[in-house]
Design an enzyme around this catalytic site. Structure first.
Site, PDB file in Angstrom:
ATOM      1  CD  GLU A 147     -24.192 -22.543 -10.932  1.00 54.47           C
ATOM      2  OE1 GLU A 147     -24.691 -22.649 -12.065  1.00 54.47           O
ATOM      3  OE2 GLU A 147     -24.866 -22.374  -9.915  1.00 54.47           O
ATOM      4  N   PRO A 148     -18.746 -24.615 -13.090  1.00 54.97           N
ATOM      5  CG  PRO A 148     -16.437 -24.800 -12.822  1.00 54.97           C
ATOM      6  CD  PRO A 148     -17.637 -24.046 -12.326  1.00 54.97           C
ATOM      7  N   GLY A 149     -19.158 -27.758 -14.638  1.00 53.40           N
ATOM      8  CA  GLY A 149     -19.377 -29.197 -14.406  1.00 53.40           C
ATOM      9  C   GLY A 149     -18.497 -29.966 -15.361  1.00 53.40           C
ATOM     10  NE  ARG A 204     -22.863 -34.783 -23.450  1.00 56.33           N
ATOM     11  CZ  ARG A 204     -22.068 -34.327 -24.419  1.00 56.33           C
ATOM     12  NH1 ARG A 204     -21.138 -35.113 -24.954  1.00 56.33           N
ATOM     13  NH2 ARG A 204     -22.179 -33.104 -24.856  1.00 56.33           N
ATOM     14  CB  CYS A 212     -33.075 -53.279 -29.432  1.00 53.92           C
ATOM     15  SG  CYS A 212     -33.948 -54.069 -30.749  1.00 53.92           S
ATOM     16  CD  GLU A 213     -33.943 -47.263 -29.663  1.00 51.51           C
ATOM     17  OE1 GLU A 213     -34.082 -46.418 -30.568  1.00 51.51           O
ATOM     18  OE2 GLU A 213     -34.870 -47.665 -28.951  1.00 51.51           O
ATOM     19  CE1 TYR A 243     -24.415 -32.421 -17.070  1.00 53.54           C
ATOM     20  CE2 TYR A 243     -22.476 -31.795 -18.338  1.00 53.54           C
ATOM     21  CZ  TYR A 243     -23.421 -31.516 -17.376  1.00 53.54           C
ATOM     22  OH  TYR A 243     -23.363 -30.318 -16.711  1.00 53.54           O
TER      23      TYR A 243
HETATM   24  C1  LIG Z   1     -27.519 -24.092 -13.610  1.00 56.22           C
HETATM   25  C2  LIG Z   1     -26.389 -24.857 -14.174  1.00 56.22           C
HETATM   26  N1  LIG Z   1     -25.151 -24.613 -13.741  1.00 56.22           N
HETATM   27  C3  LIG Z   1     -24.078 -25.283 -14.209  1.00 56.22           C
HETATM   28  C4  LIG Z   1     -24.233 -26.244 -15.182  1.00 56.22           C
HETATM   29  C5  LIG Z   1     -23.011 -26.974 -15.636  1.00 56.22           C
HETATM   30  O1  LIG Z   1     -22.805 -26.849 -16.984  1.00 56.22           O
HETATM   31  P1  LIG Z   1     -21.441 -27.444 -17.577  1.00 56.22           P
HETATM   32  O2  LIG Z   1     -21.341 -28.837 -17.143  1.00 56.22           O
HETATM   33  O3  LIG Z   1     -21.610 -27.303 -19.034  1.00 56.22           O
HETATM   34  O4  LIG Z   1     -20.341 -26.593 -17.053  1.00 56.22           O
HETATM   35  C6  LIG Z   1     -25.502 -26.528 -15.685  1.00 56.22           C
HETATM   36  C7  LIG Z   1     -25.648 -27.513 -16.745  1.00 56.22           C
HETATM   37  O5  LIG Z   1     -26.570 -27.552 -17.499  1.00 56.22           O
HETATM   38  C8  LIG Z   1     -26.617 -25.818 -15.165  1.00 56.22           C
HETATM   39  O6  LIG Z   1     -27.842 -26.070 -15.598  1.00 56.22           O
END
Ligand SMILES: Cc1ncc(COP(=O)(O)O)c(C=O)c1O
Length: 496
Positions: free
Chosen positions: A320-322, A369, A400-401, A430
């Site tokens: 599950e790469p994001g 981030r 304002c931080e 993100y």
């Molecule tokens: C369950 C799950 N899968 C995949 C991801 C994606 O992570 P990343 O964007 O670091 O690949 C996350 C991110 O927190 C997650 O919680």
């Protein structure tokens, strides 16, 4: 030393910069950090074949510029490396209708972490069967949406959730539908070497069923005995922005072990193993992420060995790469507003050290981030190059931080000035998705660029959008153009 009454964070002088020596070329675009299409043309940064001054003039700043070929190319790299497995794009990193369509067309799967992420993907036409729904506190409404849409998997996260899902699944089966396919998210007890807030598989946190306490096995046995649910397999996600494969390999070892226990307890052979996301990216030139090919090879090897040891068939893998798909292909363009030199004390040779606070027209509302995770970014002067000597800088927003920092320490040419454009690299994951309206700043647009064409895939939020939510202001005309909208004669790059 006398303790400062306001605590150590306030005491003494600002510590000396941790930025290292200035690079030889302050305008260089390291290909590991910048989008694949990033180039300097006559000094100016071009993305997807478009000059940044033109993009900023047409769409205003702050502006997310998304290199379509970079995004789709990284998705394809994962799909190729994991041939025979499923690549789920973790849509929490960044999701909009256009991105959902690219991923659908390119054959990927998609993870949603809320009913609304799921709704966005479905509304964009993403095939329901290729979607998984995550979340540690899915509501009845979210679960019902998943069941009704017929998504690929609900990733179960708690016993409460099983209790909530079973009656819905039973109603679907009673109406002639199929059992709801589910995965069980396990907490494998791996301490990922990353920030605490993005490490997710150590024991003391909110996600998943613990392997150590036996909850994961109990949940699996319970689900297998539940006729309205179909347990497809197991899931593990150990954290985010991880640079080596050791944690994933250790997790794979433990989850396959659980598959063995499930087999022993019930006779069931589970067919799927989802090892989550978390593959790191280069935010800085020195960062050294693993390639999708390396990750795929290592995971396949470990899983095959573990399965052989337990005499289990090798399950279908999923990841599950994001960030690794969305992160590197997007940069944020900002216009510099004010520059304030601040004395830091002496450098040790008598000369005072100075840090220039370079303020831009966005900040923690479009990139939380740095403030949240102490994340590191780099940026360059984008509308031109400069031969001016380097100056120690901190790029800050307009909120304002005092914690409203985008790039904590870096060297920029000492002649940067109001009206110049800065480009911050690797903001595709993100940043927009975590954007807020703090101080009533408006969420920036996202423009996709490719082969010299620019398409706004998410428009800029307007003050009218925000007024519409307010019971008192809903019918009051918002000032137009809104304060943060570019005026027609917007002076972007005027000094270039
Ligand atoms: C369950 C799950 N899968 C995949 C991801 C994606 O992570 P990343 O964007 O670091 O690949 C996350 C991110 O927190 C997650 O919680």
């Amino acid at each position: 030393m006398r303790a400062h009454p306001a605590g150590p964070l306030h005491g003494g002088m600002t510590p000396p910069p941790s930025v290292g020596l200035p690079p030889a070329d302050l305008g260089a675009l390291d290909p590991e950090v910048w989008p694949r299409s990033a180039r300097r043309v006559d000094g100016e940064l071009h993305l997807g074949g478009r000059p940044v001054t033109e993009l900023a003039r047409a769409h205003g700043t702050p502006l997310f510029v998304l290199d379509e070929d970079d995004f789709r190319g990284r998705a394809a790299d994962f799909a190729t490396a994991f041939t025979g497995a499923d690549v789920h794009y973790a849509s929490k990193a960044f999701l909009c209708g256009q991105v959902a369509r690219w991923l659908a067309d390119d054959g990927l799967h998609l993870d949603a972490c809320s009913g609304n992420e799921l709704a966005v993907a479905l509304a964009a036409g993403f095939p329901a069967g290729r979607i998984a729904l995550h979340g540690n506190n899915k509501s009845l409404v979210e679960l019902q949406l998943a069941v009704d849409a017929g998504i690929g998997h609900v990733v179960l996260d708690s016993f409460d959730e099983i209790d909530r899902l079973v009656p819905m699944a039973a109603a679907r089966v009673a109406a002639g539908g199929s059992p709801v396919p589910v995965l069980i998210r396990t907490t494998v007890g791996i301490e990922a070497h990353t920030h605490e807030f993005i490490a997710t598989a150590h024991e003391d946190q909110k996600f998943g069923f613990s392997l150590a306490t036996g909850d994961a096995l109990t949940a699996a046995v319970r689900v297998i005995r539940e006729p309205a649910l179909h347990l497809s397999g197991l899931h593990s996600h150990i954290g985010s922005q991880i640079f080596d494969t050791a944690g994933f390999e250790a997790a794979a070892h433990r989850v396959v072990g659980l598959m063995g226990q499930v087999h022993q307890a019930t006779g069931e052979v589970l067919g799927e193993l989802n090892l989550g996301g978390g593959f790191g990216i280069a935010y800085l030139p020195d960062d050294d992420p693993v390639t999708p090919g390396d990750v795929a090879r290592r995971l396949r090897t470990v899983v095959a060995a573990e399965c052989a040891a337990l005499d289990l068939p090798v399950p279908r893998l999923a990841v599950e790469p994001g960030r690794a798909i969305a992160g590197p292909g997007t940069v944020t363009l900002y216009e510099i507003g004010t520059i304030k030199p601040v004395r830091l004390g002496s450098s040790g040779h008598g000369a005072p050290q100075v840090r220039n606070y370079v303020s831009v027209d966005g900040g923690m509302s479009d990139n939380i981030r740095t403030a949240l995770y102490d994340a590191s970014y780099t940026c360059v002067l984008a509308n031109r190059t400069s031969d001016a000597p380097p100056a120690l800088c901190r790029v800050v927003g307009k909120h304002c931080e005092s914690g409203d920092v985008l790039v904590r320490d870096l060297w920029l040419p000492s002649d940067v000035q109001p009206g110049d454009l800065l480009a911050v690299a690797a903001t595709g994951a993100y940043c927009w998705s975590m954007a807020s309206n703090y101080n009533y700043l408006l969420k920036p647009p996202v423009v996709a660029v490719r082969d010299g064409a620019a398409t706004e895939v998410v428009r800029r939020q307007t003050l009218a959008d925000v007024f519409a939510l307010d019971a008192v202001l809903a019918d009051v005309p918002a000032p137009s153009p809104a304060i943060d909208q570019p005026a027609p004669e917007h002076p972007v790059g005027a000094r270039s």
